[in-house]
Write a protein that holds these residues in place. Structure first.
Motif, PDB file in Angstrom:
ATOM      1  N   TYR A 426     -79.071 -94.990  76.045  1.00 43.66           N
ATOM      2  CA  TYR A 426     -79.860 -94.353  74.991  1.00 43.66           C
ATOM      3  C   TYR A 426     -80.074 -95.412  73.924  1.00 43.66           C
ATOM      4  O   TYR A 426     -79.106 -95.929  73.357  1.00 43.66           O
ATOM      5  N   ILE A 427     -81.324 -95.784  73.676  1.00 44.65           N
ATOM      6  CA  ILE A 427     -81.634 -96.855  72.732  1.00 44.65           C
ATOM      7  C   ILE A 427     -82.034 -96.249  71.397  1.00 44.65           C
ATOM      8  O   ILE A 427     -82.942 -95.415  71.331  1.00 44.65           O
ATOM      9  N   LEU A 428     -81.341 -96.666  70.342  1.00 48.69           N
ATOM     10  CA  LEU A 428     -81.639 -96.167  69.002  1.00 48.69           C
ATOM     11  C   LEU A 428     -82.602 -97.100  68.295  1.00 48.69           C
ATOM     12  O   LEU A 428     -82.555 -98.321  68.485  1.00 48.69           O
ATOM     13  N   ASP A 429     -83.430 -96.522  67.481  1.00 52.79           N
ATOM     14  CA  ASP A 429     -84.341 -97.294  66.645  1.00 52.79           C
ATOM     15  C   ASP A 429     -83.558 -97.887  65.488  1.00 52.79           C
ATOM     16  O   ASP A 429     -82.730 -97.207  64.862  1.00 52.79           O
ATOM     17  N   GLU A 430     -83.794 -99.161  65.197  1.00 50.55           N
ATOM     18  CA  GLU A 430     -83.094 -99.802  64.088  1.00 50.55           C
ATOM     19  C   GLU A 430     -83.379 -99.105  62.757  1.00 50.55           C
ATOM     20  O   GLU A 430     -82.580 -99.174  61.826  1.00 50.55           O
ATOM     21  N   LYS A 431     -84.509 -98.401  62.678  1.00 52.96           N
ATOM     22  CA  LYS A 431     -84.866 -97.709  61.442  1.00 52.96           C
ATOM     23  C   LYS A 431     -84.184 -96.354  61.331  1.00 52.96           C
ATOM     24  O   LYS A 431     -84.273 -95.690  60.312  1.00 52.96           O
ATOM     25  N   GLN A 432     -83.511 -95.940  62.430  1.00 55.54           N
ATOM     26  CA  GLN A 432     -82.831 -94.646  62.406  1.00 55.54           C
ATOM     27  C   GLN A 432     -81.553 -94.758  61.601  1.00 55.54           C
ATOM     28  O   GLN A 432     -80.650 -95.529  61.927  1.00 55.54           O
ATOM     29  N   ASN A 433     -81.465 -93.991  60.534  1.00 55.44           N
ATOM     30  CA  ASN A 433     -80.286 -94.003  59.682  1.00 55.44           C
ATOM     31  C   ASN A 433     -79.372 -92.858  60.047  1.00 55.44           C
ATOM     32  O   ASN A 433     -79.814 -91.806  60.522  1.00 55.44           O
ATOM     33  N   ALA A 434     -78.089 -93.061  59.811  1.00 57.32           N
ATOM     34  CA  ALA A 434     -77.126 -91.995  60.039  1.00 57.32           C
ATOM     35  C   ALA A 434     -77.456 -90.839  59.110  1.00 57.32           C
ATOM     36  O   ALA A 434     -77.599 -91.016  57.911  1.00 57.32           O
ATOM     37  N   SER A 435     -77.637 -89.661  59.677  1.00 62.22           N
ATOM     38  CA  SER A 435     -78.008 -88.501  58.865  1.00 62.22           C
ATOM     39  C   SER A 435     -76.855 -87.525  58.797  1.00 62.22           C
ATOM     40  O   SER A 435     -75.952 -87.549  59.626  1.00 62.22           O
ATOM     41  N   ALA A 436     -76.922 -86.690  57.794  1.00 60.58           N
ATOM     42  CA  ALA A 436     -75.871 -85.696  57.622  1.00 60.58           C
ATOM     43  C   ALA A 436     -75.907 -84.721  58.783  1.00 60.58           C
ATOM     44  O   ALA A 436     -76.948 -84.331  59.267  1.00 60.58           O
TER      45      ALA A 436
END
Length: 442
Positions: A426-436
């Motif tokens: 599963y590849i995450l986007d570098e712009k994806q921030n940890a969300s609540a």
């Protein structure tokens, strides 16, 4: 809240009276409630009043005093405009003590010309909660992962927690799918060096559990920080077909079928000779001063590679190197970069496997210009020599099933084929921030 009965009869476009009975899952009716049913017919939005609304005072009084457990609502006439079409998608809401929302679909399962029956297919709201867990529920989720039962007192849980502490393994990112506060499935995401993370799931015993696990994995992955983690990986055994379906539902992609190979090293593999690849080839061991040399040599080996090509370009090369270093016990004397002048030819990276008398071939790759010249064989002979010199009895590796040249080389060198696993990523986007996300501790 559920729809307990739906009856309709009619022919063609003849108006069809629908008698709907509304009730709760425990059998109680909707006494004293005002019900509004929204019908969507061919794109037209019709709001039809029912229940106590629209009835006379006497009728309302009769319904309030009724002993029947079901509360019947007779909807106004509905004209069927497309037999066999999904014509109704109501949202049924009640006031007073009932505050739940039910989304359902009414399908007319009948021949094209005659509407002789009506079938109800409703979608209940997902009662499952997907949570990052802490405290007592953390151990219960680990119990589900390890034993298939959410038992926090199982000895396997204590043993695993102790092992994780000894290995400095972060097991905080533990998730659970809960129904009525009972754990139905669990997931553990273990971060590692190089912006990667390993996903471990509790067993998915049947197809009906696939959706729950898929949603759990998706919820956990979607809130990870893409700046901290770029790849989430999972390794599956051949018999984990429902786990595979769950990962696919969560957005994981196939990376490779990995074949695990091993070879026992004997005294005959030990020599006093140094690695000699020819007069024009210089061999460098790892050092921080040689970091760029190793980076360039690894990148050169990626050209037209058959070794997990889906990973190319996902991470920065320094993250790749950090991941290789963390795969076992790193020793710079067991890392080699090959150069012809200033031209990188390839690398061989060996790490000792912790708590085992074995070395792992973490990575072996050659640039296109260096392939087919016998360098791979010489490097593998040197790897076996190093293994024997370090008093280890085995050398192990994992190779992409599609990498036929590498597999043939290892087989010629005496490596035996072991188990095969499916690698999913599963590849995450570098712009994806940890969300609540919804956390729970008890």
């Amino acid at each position: 809240m559920i729809i307990t009965r739906l009856v309709g009869h009619g022919v063609g476009q003849v108006p069809v009276p629908l008698d709907i009975a509304l009730g709760t899952a425990d059998g109680n009716g909707l006494r004293g409630s005002i019900v509004e049913v929204q019908l969507v017919v061919g794109g037209d939005d019709l709001r039809l009043g029912g229940g106590l609304a629209g009835r006379s005072d006497d009728e309302q009084s009769q319904h309030r005093n009724a002993k029947s457990r079901d509360f019947h609502v007779l909807l106004p006439i509905l004209t069927v405009v497309a037999v066999g079409y999904d014509i109704v998608k109501p949202s049924v809401m009640t006031h007073n003590c009932y505050q739940s929302l039910l989304t359902c679909k009414i399908f007319l399962g009948c021949p094209m010309a005659t509407l002789d029956s009506t079938m109800l297919d409703y979608e209940k709201p997902d009662a499952m909660r997907y949570l990052r867990v802490h405290g007592p529920m953390h151990r219960a989720a680990l119990g589900m992962l390890l034993t298939g039962k959410p038992d926090s007192t199982d000895p396997a849980v204590k043993q695993f927690v102790n092992f994780a502490n000894q290995q400095d393994m972060n097991i905080d990112e533990c998730w659970a799918a809960c129904h009525l506060d009972l754990i139905q499935a669990s997931l553990l995401l273990v971060p590692s060096a190089g912006k990667t993370c390993m996903a471990f799931m509790s067993s998915v015993p049947a197809r009906k559990h696939v959706q729950t696990m898929g949603k759990l994995v998706a919820n956990a992955c979607q809130v990870q920080d893409g700046k901290q983690t770029r790849i989430i990986q999972a390794l599956l055994e051949a018999n984990q077909r429902f786990e595979l379906l769950a990962l696919e539902e969560a957005g994981f992609k196939h990376l490779a079928h990995l074949i695990y190979m091993q070879r026992y090293v004997t005294a005959s593999d030990r020599t006093s000779e140094k690695l000699n690849l020819g007069d024009n080839i210089t061999v460098y061991n790892w050092s921080e001063n040689n970091r760029q040399r190793f980076a360039d040599a690894i990148l050169a080996s990626y050209v037209d590679t058959l070794d997990c090509p889906a990973l190319l370009g996902v991470r920065d090369i320094n993250d790749v190197i950090a991941g290789h270093m963390a795969a076992g016990e790193f020793d710079p004397s067991r890392w080699f970069a090959l150069y012809d002048g200033d031209t990188p030819l390839g690398v061989m990276l060996l790490n000792r496997i912790a708590h085992r008398s074995a070395l792992e071939l973490v990575y072996l790759g050659l640039a296109p210009a260096a392939r087919g010249q016998g360098l791979g064989k010489k490097l593998m002979q040197h790897a076996m020599n190093i293994t024997a010199q370090h008093n280890a009895c085995q050398i192990l590796m994992a190779v992409d099933q599609e990498n036929q040249p590498a597999r043939k080389l290892y087989q010629r060198m005496g490596f035996a084929r072991g188990e095969k696993k499916t690698a999913m990523i599963y590849i995450l986007d570098e712009k994806q921030n940890a969300s609540a996300s919804c956390d729970v501790s008890a």
